[in-house]
Design a protein around this motif. Structure first.
Motif, PDB file in Angstrom:
ATOM      1  N   GLU A 195      96.666  19.415 -34.299  1.00  0.00           N
ATOM      2  CA  GLU A 195      96.439  20.312 -35.305  1.00  0.00           C
ATOM      3  C   GLU A 195      97.534  20.857 -36.105  1.00  0.00           C
ATOM      4  O   GLU A 195      97.429  21.482 -37.055  1.00  0.00           O
ATOM      5  CB  GLU A 195      95.432  21.572 -34.826  1.00  0.00           C
ATOM      6  CG  GLU A 195      96.346  22.618 -34.095  1.00  0.00           C
ATOM      7  CD  GLU A 195      96.893  22.175 -32.749  1.00  0.00           C
ATOM      8  OE1 GLU A 195      96.805  21.049 -32.694  1.00  0.00           O
ATOM      9  OE2 GLU A 195      97.027  23.274 -31.878  1.00  0.00           O
ATOM     10  N   ASP A 210     103.101  24.427 -38.016  1.00  0.00           N
ATOM     11  CA  ASP A 210     104.064  24.400 -36.834  1.00  0.00           C
ATOM     12  C   ASP A 210     104.960  25.463 -37.246  1.00  0.00           C
ATOM     13  O   ASP A 210     105.887  25.192 -37.743  1.00  0.00           O
ATOM     14  CB  ASP A 210     104.565  23.129 -36.640  1.00  0.00           C
ATOM     15  CG  ASP A 210     105.429  23.208 -35.304  1.00  0.00           C
ATOM     16  OD1 ASP A 210     105.542  24.172 -34.673  1.00  0.00           O
ATOM     17  OD2 ASP A 210     106.020  21.961 -34.961  1.00  0.00           O
ATOM     18  N   GLY A 259      99.493  22.559 -25.410  1.00  0.00           N
ATOM     19  CA  GLY A 259      98.988  21.777 -24.246  1.00  0.00           C
ATOM     20  C   GLY A 259      99.223  22.046 -22.684  1.00  0.00           C
ATOM     21  O   GLY A 259      99.482  21.137 -21.924  1.00  0.00           O
ATOM     22  N   VAL A 260      99.422  23.527 -22.385  1.00  0.00           N
ATOM     23  CA  VAL A 260      99.630  23.527 -21.010  1.00  0.00           C
ATOM     24  C   VAL A 260      98.408  24.170 -20.351  1.00  0.00           C
ATOM     25  O   VAL A 260      98.366  24.432 -19.086  1.00  0.00           O
ATOM     26  CB  VAL A 260     100.719  24.576 -20.865  1.00  0.00           C
ATOM     27  CG1 VAL A 260     102.058  24.082 -21.108  1.00  0.00           C
ATOM     28  CG2 VAL A 260     100.760  25.762 -21.570  1.00  0.00           C
ATOM     29  N   SER A 261      97.418  24.418 -20.995  1.00  0.00           N
ATOM     30  CA  SER A 261      96.212  25.181 -20.600  1.00  0.00           C
ATOM     31  C   SER A 261      95.306  24.032 -20.079  1.00  0.00           C
ATOM     32  O   SER A 261      95.801  22.919 -19.646  1.00  0.00           O
ATOM     33  CB  SER A 261      95.450  26.101 -21.459  1.00  0.00           C
ATOM     34  OG  SER A 261      94.589  26.652 -20.794  1.00  0.00           O
ATOM     35  N   ASP A 266      94.887  18.878 -23.465  1.00  0.00           N
ATOM     36  CA  ASP A 266      96.232  19.672 -23.214  1.00  0.00           C
ATOM     37  C   ASP A 266      96.966  18.759 -22.068  1.00  0.00           C
ATOM     38  O   ASP A 266      97.115  18.585 -20.918  1.00  0.00           O
ATOM     39  CB  ASP A 266      95.915  20.855 -22.247  1.00  0.00           C
ATOM     40  CG  ASP A 266      95.453  21.948 -23.121  1.00  0.00           C
ATOM     41  OD1 ASP A 266      95.778  22.288 -24.549  1.00  0.00           O
ATOM     42  OD2 ASP A 266      94.829  23.035 -22.740  1.00  0.00           O
ATOM     43  N   GLY A 307     101.125  27.036 -26.294  1.00  0.00           N
ATOM     44  CA  GLY A 307     101.124  26.933 -27.759  1.00  0.00           C
ATOM     45  C   GLY A 307     101.009  28.218 -28.653  1.00  0.00           C
ATOM     46  O   GLY A 307     101.382  28.458 -29.713  1.00  0.00           O
TER      47      GLY A 307
HETATM   48  N1  LIG Z   1      89.244  27.392 -20.434  1.00  0.00           N
HETATM   49  C1  LIG Z   1      90.459  28.111 -20.510  1.00  0.00           C
HETATM   50  N2  LIG Z   1      90.930  28.147 -21.754  1.00  0.00           N
HETATM   51  C2  LIG Z   1      92.378  28.628 -21.879  1.00  0.00           C
HETATM   52  C3  LIG Z   1      92.798  29.417 -20.836  1.00  0.00           C
HETATM   53  C4  LIG Z   1      92.330  29.334 -19.666  1.00  0.00           C
HETATM   54  O1  LIG Z   1      92.806  29.887 -18.552  1.00  0.00           O
HETATM   55  N3  LIG Z   1      90.908  28.757 -19.608  1.00  0.00           N
HETATM   56  N4  LIG Z   1      94.010  29.847 -20.992  1.00  0.00           N
HETATM   57  C5  LIG Z   1      94.432  30.404 -22.240  1.00  0.00           C
HETATM   58  C6  LIG Z   1      95.565  30.994 -22.536  1.00  0.00           C
HETATM   59  S1  LIG Z   1      96.054  32.246 -21.559  1.00  0.00           S
HETATM   60  C7  LIG Z   1      96.701  30.399 -23.165  1.00  0.00           C
HETATM   61  S2  LIG Z   1      98.120  31.041 -23.239  1.00  0.00           S
HETATM   62  C8  LIG Z   1      96.314  29.076 -24.041  1.00  0.00           C
HETATM   63  C9  LIG Z   1      97.511  28.072 -23.761  1.00  0.00           C
HETATM   64  O2  LIG Z   1      97.129  27.097 -24.726  1.00  0.00           O
HETATM   65  P1  LIG Z   1      98.063  25.848 -24.701  1.00  0.00           P
HETATM   66  O3  LIG Z   1      99.581  25.982 -24.131  1.00  0.00           O
HETATM   67  O4  LIG Z   1      97.330  24.763 -24.126  1.00  0.00           O
HETATM   68  O5  LIG Z   1      98.417  25.495 -26.169  1.00  0.00           O
HETATM   69  P2  LIG Z   1      97.316  24.745 -27.133  1.00  0.00           P
HETATM   70  O6  LIG Z   1      96.040  24.641 -26.645  1.00  0.00           O
HETATM   71  O7  LIG Z   1      97.837  23.476 -27.685  1.00  0.00           O
HETATM   72  O8  LIG Z   1      97.393  25.774 -28.266  1.00  0.00           O
HETATM   73  C10 LIG Z   1      96.945  27.161 -28.540  1.00  0.00           C
HETATM   74  C11 LIG Z   1      96.897  27.664 -29.750  1.00  0.00           C
HETATM   75  O9  LIG Z   1      98.297  27.673 -30.256  1.00  0.00           O
HETATM   76  C12 LIG Z   1      98.387  26.982 -31.401  1.00  0.00           C
HETATM   77  N5  LIG Z   1      99.554  26.472 -31.533  1.00  0.00           N
HETATM   78  C13 LIG Z   1      99.759  25.196 -30.704  1.00  0.00           C
HETATM   79  N6  LIG Z   1     101.283  24.992 -30.984  1.00  0.00           N
HETATM   80  C14 LIG Z   1     101.463  25.715 -32.096  1.00  0.00           C
HETATM   81  C15 LIG Z   1     102.685  25.650 -32.796  1.00  0.00           C
HETATM   82  N7  LIG Z   1     104.051  24.669 -32.707  1.00  0.00           N
HETATM   83  N8  LIG Z   1     102.756  26.452 -33.938  1.00  0.00           N
HETATM   84  C16 LIG Z   1     101.949  27.385 -33.878  1.00  0.00           C
HETATM   85  N9  LIG Z   1     100.955  27.474 -33.445  1.00  0.00           N
HETATM   86  C17 LIG Z   1     100.624  26.674 -32.184  1.00  0.00           C
HETATM   87  C18 LIG Z   1      97.196  26.155 -31.461  1.00  0.00           C
HETATM   88  O10 LIG Z   1      96.827  25.693 -32.764  1.00  0.00           O
HETATM   89  C19 LIG Z   1      95.988  27.098 -30.733  1.00  0.00           C
HETATM   90  O11 LIG Z   1      95.487  27.966 -31.531  1.00  0.00           O
HETATM   91  O12 LIG Z   1      95.129  28.410 -23.618  1.00  0.00           O
HETATM   92  C20 LIG Z   1      93.930  29.569 -23.401  1.00  0.00           C
HETATM   93  N10 LIG Z   1      92.807  28.788 -23.001  1.00  0.00           N
END
Ligand SMILES: Nc1nc2c(c(=O)[nH]1)N[C@H]1C(S)=C(S)[C@@H](COP(=O)(O)OP(=O)(O)OC[C@H]3O[C@@H](n4cnc5c(N)ncnc54)[C@H](O)[C@@H]3O)O[C@H]1N2
Ligand code: MOO
Ligand SMILES: [Mg+2]
Length: 414
Positions: A195, A210, A259-261, A266, A307
């Protein structure tokens, strides 16, 4: 591994990660470039400082014995044989009854062992052939002796000290042009997510710009590292592990975001199941950013941050900055202070909650002013903070007026 995660505390996670970090090697840089760096060796003075006996005053260089009977009522008159300005080398040695007019910073003539300031002579400041000395001087009175501050061969700066403006001046005084410092660690930054588009591109439906890549580059600079930006990974990228491995091989630490969730896309979460990837942790008792992950990719540490921009910012502070600082030989742990909470934070949480905020001193008390409540995906409150306020897990949170722990950026991120 994605769903079966073992939760550990922030402190346990940080210790586990820091245990795998070794400080960087040394390099020699020019004095100007050394500013802000950490000395990697003790430095020894190559010469005395001052390098010659010199006058700290504008006045007359004399022989103390000649002034023994001098008083205001009965000044002793001495023959002025020379004028010595700073930078001059005196030509005349002082014999009995002689004096040289001497300026601040100038070299003492041979034979002189004291200086009297103009104000303690007859007709102060006037150019005279005979100067009237109005008081008795003791040997070496008003003389900055050669080596009195620093003797040749003594340690002037120690390994581990930060090179600040004063240190640059000190080293410049000794003509030290090259300085051994610890090498700044190189920190790879790799954003993931299909995205994401570059921040200078027009938006398309479903896409976001980003922002983490740039934020991380700035934070790396603030923590004392050298950022190395890698091409973003899309969620469909083939050979994720090979790409990560290639990036990891080029830097001292690799930081990814997103991508860590537990989502279908992810990609970093599944990476830790691969051979040659040693998982350190992938679930930390913290809000936001509980899925923050760390692993070893061969011998390179990987910090895989969330993210969500807010969680990414916090993850950097709690895990990446300590790694960079340990690599750079700086104290790794974020400084912890105690402050009075300035507003209620009563949202209960199963994990400690880290709120961004600002520090303010009111009278002599330190207050922590939390930002208004935000979601970790918000961007508008990323700016303008100078601490994280720790609200402990469980209970009802904390009320205004209660004491809280704060983690300050000050002296930690430059
Ligand atoms: N079913 C569940 N869903 C989620 C959980 C969970 O325990 N169960 N944990 C939530 C938590 S807490 C977090 S923190 C996030 C972690 O997300 P990820 O690290 O996997 O990140 P993405 O899915 O890739 O993105 C999350 C969000 O951030 C935006 N994003 C990503 N990269 C960037 C960037 N370089 N600059 C700006 N914004 C960015 C992305 O578009 C998403 O909106 O997971 C929850 N879900
Ligand atoms: O831990 Mo997350 O950053 O709350 O969505
Ligand atoms: Mg996700």
């Amino acid at each position: 591994m994605r769903f079966h995660r073992q939760t550990i505390t922030v402190e346990q996670a940080r210790s586990k990660l820091l245990a795998r970090i070794t400080p960087t090697t040394q390099e020699k840089v020019s004095l100007g470039e050394a500013f802000g760096r950490i000395l990697a060796q003790d430095l020894v003075s190559p010469c005395d400082y001052p390098g010659f006996d010199r006058s700290p005053l504008d006045g007359y260089a004399v022989r103390a014995t000649d002034t023994e009977s001098a008083t205001v009522q009965q000044p002793v008159y001495l023959q002025v044989v020379e004028e010595i300005a700073a930078g001059d080398v005196p030509k005349m040695a002082l014999g009995p009854g002689m004096a040289s007019r001497i300026m601040t910073g100038a070299m003492l003539p041979v034979g002189a062992d004291a200086v009297i300031m103009f104000e303690q002579t007859v007709n102060p400041g006037e150019k005279v052939q005979q100067v009237g000395i109005k008081r008795k001087l003791t040997a070496w009175e008003n003389v900055s002796r050669r080596g009195e501050e620093v003797e040749q061969g003594s340690v002037i700066a120690r390994s581990g000290e930060a090179v600040d403006a004063g240190m640059v001046a000190l080293l410049a005084s000794f003509g030290i042009t090259e300085v051994p410092v610890y090498r700044k660690p190189t920190i790879g930054i790799l954003s993931t997510g299909s995205e994401l588009i570059d921040f200078d591109q027009p938006l398309r439906p479903g896409m976001i710009r980003d922002s983490n890549s740039l934020m991380l580059q700035m934070l790396v600079l603030q923590a004392g590292g050298i950022p190395v930006l890698f091409d973003r990974l899309s969620d469909h990228s083939p050979a994720v592990k090979a790409t990560i491995q290639r990036c990891a091989d080029r830097v001292d630490l690799l930081v990814t975001t997103g991508g860590v969730s537990v989502g279908d896309k992810d990609i970093i979460a599944s990476l830790v199941d691969e051979a040659e990837v040693e998982l350190l942790f992938n679930h930390v008792a913290m809000r936001p950013g509980s899925p923050t992950t760390a692993a070893m990719i061969g011998s390179t540490p990987l910090c895989a941050l969330s993210g969500n921009p807010g969680a990414c910012h916090l993850g950097f502070f709690l895990f990446v900055a300590p790694v960079i600082r340990k690599m750079a030989n700086l104290p790794a742990e974020p400084p912890r202070w105690r402050a009075i909470l300035a507003a209620d934070c009563e949202k209960p949480s199963p994990f400690p909650r880290y709120l961004r905020g600002r520090i303010e001193v009111r009278n002599t008390t330190l207050y922590a002013i939390p930002d208004p409540p935000v979601k970790s995906g918000n961007v508008s409150r990323l700016k303008g903070s100078d601490c994280f306020i720790v609200i402990p897990a469980g209970g009802r949170g904390k009320r205004a007026g209660e004491e809280v722990e704060i983690l300050c950026y000050q002296h930690y991120l430059q």
